[in-house]
Scaffold this motif. Sequence first.
Motif, PDB file in Angstrom:
ATOM      1  N   LYS A  24       0.882  -1.177   0.000  1.00 20.24           N
ATOM      2  CA  LYS A  24       0.000   0.000   0.000  1.00 20.24           C
ATOM      3  C   LYS A  24       0.918   1.224   0.000  1.00 20.24           C
ATOM      4  O   LYS A  24       2.122   1.082   0.240  1.00 20.24           O
ATOM      5  CB  LYS A  24      -0.916  -0.004   1.228  1.00 20.24           C
ATOM      6  CG  LYS A  24      -0.153   0.062   2.532  1.00 20.24           C
ATOM      7  CD  LYS A  24      -1.046   0.281   3.733  1.00 20.24           C
ATOM      8  CE  LYS A  24      -0.172   0.603   4.957  1.00 20.24           C
ATOM      9  NZ  LYS A  24      -0.894   0.944   6.141  1.00 20.24           N
ATOM     10  N   PHE A  62      -1.826  12.389  -0.064  1.00 21.69           N
ATOM     11  CA  PHE A  62      -3.236  12.391   0.299  1.00 21.69           C
ATOM     12  C   PHE A  62      -3.635  13.689   0.983  1.00 21.69           C
ATOM     13  O   PHE A  62      -4.569  13.712   1.768  1.00 21.69           O
ATOM     14  CB  PHE A  62      -3.560  11.188   1.197  1.00 21.69           C
ATOM     15  CG  PHE A  62      -3.350   9.864   0.491  1.00 21.69           C
ATOM     16  CD1 PHE A  62      -3.748   9.693  -0.814  1.00 21.69           C
ATOM     17  CD2 PHE A  62      -2.745   8.809   1.151  1.00 21.69           C
ATOM     18  CE1 PHE A  62      -3.559   8.484  -1.468  1.00 21.69           C
ATOM     19  CE2 PHE A  62      -2.550   7.600   0.510  1.00 21.69           C
ATOM     20  CZ  PHE A  62      -2.954   7.438  -0.810  1.00 21.69           C
ATOM     21  N   ARG A  68       3.822   9.544  -0.167  1.00 19.70           N
ATOM     22  CA  ARG A  68       3.829   8.102   0.035  1.00 19.70           C
ATOM     23  C   ARG A  68       4.187   7.409  -1.266  1.00 19.70           C
ATOM     24  O   ARG A  68       3.933   7.922  -2.344  1.00 19.70           O
ATOM     25  CB  ARG A  68       2.460   7.626   0.519  1.00 19.70           C
ATOM     26  CG  ARG A  68       2.165   8.028   1.956  1.00 19.70           C
ATOM     27  CD  ARG A  68       0.816   7.489   2.386  1.00 19.70           C
ATOM     28  NE  ARG A  68       0.551   7.747   3.791  1.00 19.70           N
ATOM     29  CZ  ARG A  68       0.128   8.913   4.268  1.00 19.70           C
ATOM     30  NH1 ARG A  68      -0.084   9.919   3.460  1.00 19.70           N
ATOM     31  NH2 ARG A  68      -0.089   9.077   5.563  1.00 19.70           N
ATOM     32  N   GLU A  70       4.409   3.674  -3.595  1.00 17.23           N
ATOM     33  CA  GLU A  70       3.789   2.375  -3.813  1.00 17.23           C
ATOM     34  C   GLU A  70       4.380   1.776  -5.078  1.00 17.23           C
ATOM     35  O   GLU A  70       4.711   2.501  -6.012  1.00 17.23           O
ATOM     36  CB  GLU A  70       2.279   2.592  -3.986  1.00 17.23           C
ATOM     37  CG  GLU A  70       1.491   1.338  -4.238  1.00 17.23           C
ATOM     38  CD  GLU A  70      -0.003   1.646  -4.398  1.00 17.23           C
ATOM     39  OE1 GLU A  70      -0.811   0.878  -3.904  1.00 17.23           O
ATOM     40  OE2 GLU A  70      -0.353   2.670  -5.035  1.00 17.23           O
ATOM     41  N   HIS A  80      -7.483   4.793  -4.244  1.00 19.26           N
ATOM     42  CA  HIS A  80      -7.327   4.536  -2.806  1.00 19.26           C
ATOM     43  C   HIS A  80      -8.478   5.069  -1.974  1.00 19.26           C
ATOM     44  O   HIS A  80      -9.042   6.116  -2.263  1.00 19.26           O
ATOM     45  CB  HIS A  80      -6.019   5.158  -2.311  1.00 19.26           C
ATOM     46  CG  HIS A  80      -4.815   4.556  -2.943  1.00 19.26           C
ATOM     47  ND1 HIS A  80      -3.949   5.279  -3.717  1.00 19.26           N
ATOM     48  CD2 HIS A  80      -4.359   3.290  -2.936  1.00 19.26           C
ATOM     49  CE1 HIS A  80      -3.000   4.475  -4.168  1.00 19.26           C
ATOM     50  NE2 HIS A  80      -3.212   3.266  -3.709  1.00 19.26           N
ATOM     51  N   ILE A  82      -8.976   6.166   1.929  1.00 14.36           N
ATOM     52  CA  ILE A  82      -8.117   6.491   3.070  1.00 14.36           C
ATOM     53  C   ILE A  82      -8.967   6.757   4.303  1.00 14.36           C
ATOM     54  O   ILE A  82      -9.888   7.583   4.277  1.00 14.36           O
ATOM     55  CB  ILE A  82      -7.247   7.735   2.763  1.00 14.36           C
ATOM     56  CG1 ILE A  82      -6.379   7.455   1.542  1.00 14.36           C
ATOM     57  CG2 ILE A  82      -6.364   8.094   3.953  1.00 14.36           C
ATOM     58  CD1 ILE A  82      -6.720   8.297   0.354  1.00 14.36           C
ATOM     59  N   ASP A  88      -5.597   4.010   7.644  1.00 10.05           N
ATOM     60  CA  ASP A  88      -5.604   2.785   6.856  1.00 10.05           C
ATOM     61  C   ASP A  88      -5.900   3.101   5.384  1.00 10.05           C
ATOM     62  O   ASP A  88      -6.690   3.992   5.086  1.00 10.05           O
ATOM     63  CB  ASP A  88      -6.683   1.842   7.411  1.00 10.05           C
ATOM     64  CG  ASP A  88      -6.486   0.423   6.912  1.00 10.05           C
ATOM     65  OD1 ASP A  88      -5.325   0.017   6.727  1.00 10.05           O
ATOM     66  OD2 ASP A  88      -7.500  -0.270   6.688  1.00 10.05           O
ATOM     67  N   ILE A  89      -5.240   2.400   4.493  1.00 11.62           N
ATOM     68  CA  ILE A  89      -5.444   2.642   3.066  1.00 11.62           C
ATOM     69  C   ILE A  89      -5.886   1.361   2.380  1.00 11.62           C
ATOM     70  O   ILE A  89      -5.282   0.306   2.556  1.00 11.62           O
ATOM     71  CB  ILE A  89      -4.143   3.144   2.412  1.00 11.62           C
ATOM     72  CG1 ILE A  89      -3.684   4.441   3.072  1.00 11.62           C
ATOM     73  CG2 ILE A  89      -4.352   3.357   0.914  1.00 11.62           C
ATOM     74  CD1 ILE A  89      -2.248   4.796   2.781  1.00 11.62           C
ATOM     75  N   GLU A  90      -6.937   1.463   1.620  1.00  7.51           N
ATOM     76  CA  GLU A  90      -7.456   0.314   0.886  1.00  7.51           C
ATOM     77  C   GLU A  90      -7.424   0.631  -0.608  1.00  7.51           C
ATOM     78  O   GLU A  90      -7.628   1.772  -1.005  1.00  7.51           O
ATOM     79  CB  GLU A  90      -8.912   0.080   1.322  1.00  7.51           C
ATOM     80  CG  GLU A  90      -9.289  -1.379   1.463  1.00  7.51           C
ATOM     81  CD  GLU A  90     -10.718  -1.520   1.947  1.00  7.51           C
ATOM     82  OE1 GLU A  90     -11.630  -1.540   1.112  1.00  7.51           O
ATOM     83  OE2 GLU A  90     -10.909  -1.586   3.187  1.00  7.51           O
ATOM     84  N   ASP A  91      -7.177  -0.396  -1.418  1.00 11.30           N
ATOM     85  CA  ASP A  91      -7.212  -0.207  -2.873  1.00 11.30           C
ATOM     86  C   ASP A  91      -8.622  -0.398  -3.390  1.00 11.30           C
ATOM     87  O   ASP A  91      -9.379  -1.198  -2.847  1.00 11.30           O
ATOM     88  CB  ASP A  91      -6.337  -1.250  -3.574  1.00 11.30           C
ATOM     89  CG  ASP A  91      -4.872  -1.048  -3.266  1.00 11.30           C
ATOM     90  OD1 ASP A  91      -4.504   0.078  -2.872  1.00 11.30           O
ATOM     91  OD2 ASP A  91      -4.108  -2.007  -3.424  1.00 11.30           O
ATOM     92  N   GLU A 117      -8.815   9.809  -4.979  1.00 12.82           N
ATOM     93  CA  GLU A 117      -8.721   9.355  -3.607  1.00 12.82           C
ATOM     94  C   GLU A 117     -10.035   9.598  -2.887  1.00 12.82           C
ATOM     95  O   GLU A 117     -10.686  10.614  -3.103  1.00 12.82           O
ATOM     96  CB  GLU A 117      -7.596  10.091  -2.887  1.00 12.82           C
ATOM     97  CG  GLU A 117      -6.257   9.426  -3.043  1.00 12.82           C
ATOM     98  CD  GLU A 117      -5.319  10.254  -3.909  1.00 12.82           C
ATOM     99  OE1 GLU A 117      -4.564   9.655  -4.686  1.00 12.82           O
ATOM    100  OE2 GLU A 117      -5.371  11.475  -3.814  1.00 12.82           O
ATOM    101  N   CYS A 122     -12.790   3.782   7.885  1.00 14.73           N
ATOM    102  CA  CYS A 122     -12.721   2.351   7.584  1.00 14.73           C
ATOM    103  C   CYS A 122     -13.713   1.590   8.465  1.00 14.73           C
ATOM    104  O   CYS A 122     -14.218   2.134   9.453  1.00 14.73           O
ATOM    105  CB  CYS A 122     -11.296   1.849   7.803  1.00 14.73           C
ATOM    106  SG  CYS A 122     -10.848   1.658   9.530  1.00 14.73           S
TER     107      CYS A 122
END
Length: 126
Positions: A24, A62, A68, A70, A80, A82, A88-91, A117, A122
Amino acid sequence: MTKIGIRYTKPRKLVFEALAHYSKPVSVAEINYYLKNKIDLSSIYRTLELMKKSNIAEETEFGDGKKRYELISEKGHHHHLICENCGDIEDIKMKEDELLNKVKTKSKFAIKKHKLEFFGLCPNCQ
Ligand SMILES: [Zn+2]
Ligand SMILES: [Zn+2]
């Protein structure tokens, strides 16, 4: 292999390993934490610049002023989500042809790439 080759390959291998481990977007501090001082900070920065130039890694921000990084990997094009609470970061992968076509018709820009983004909470932080 020449000495120079080894010198420049080792940091690259380590940074690649760190980025692959997190899978991530992560900050330089997180990369450094994972590598536990195996290489110094300036080597990490230099290596990330090289990886960016050779399209191995991608830089994102972000909006918190932190860059950041990747790996541009087999994951392919994605965006992403966020978490504003825990970071926490999710795809997320989406069908975005319609959106991209809309942008193309509304603007005369020759678009090369884009980033999207999404910010929120989360599942753990809701
Ligand atoms: Zn996209
Ligand atoms: Zn969270």
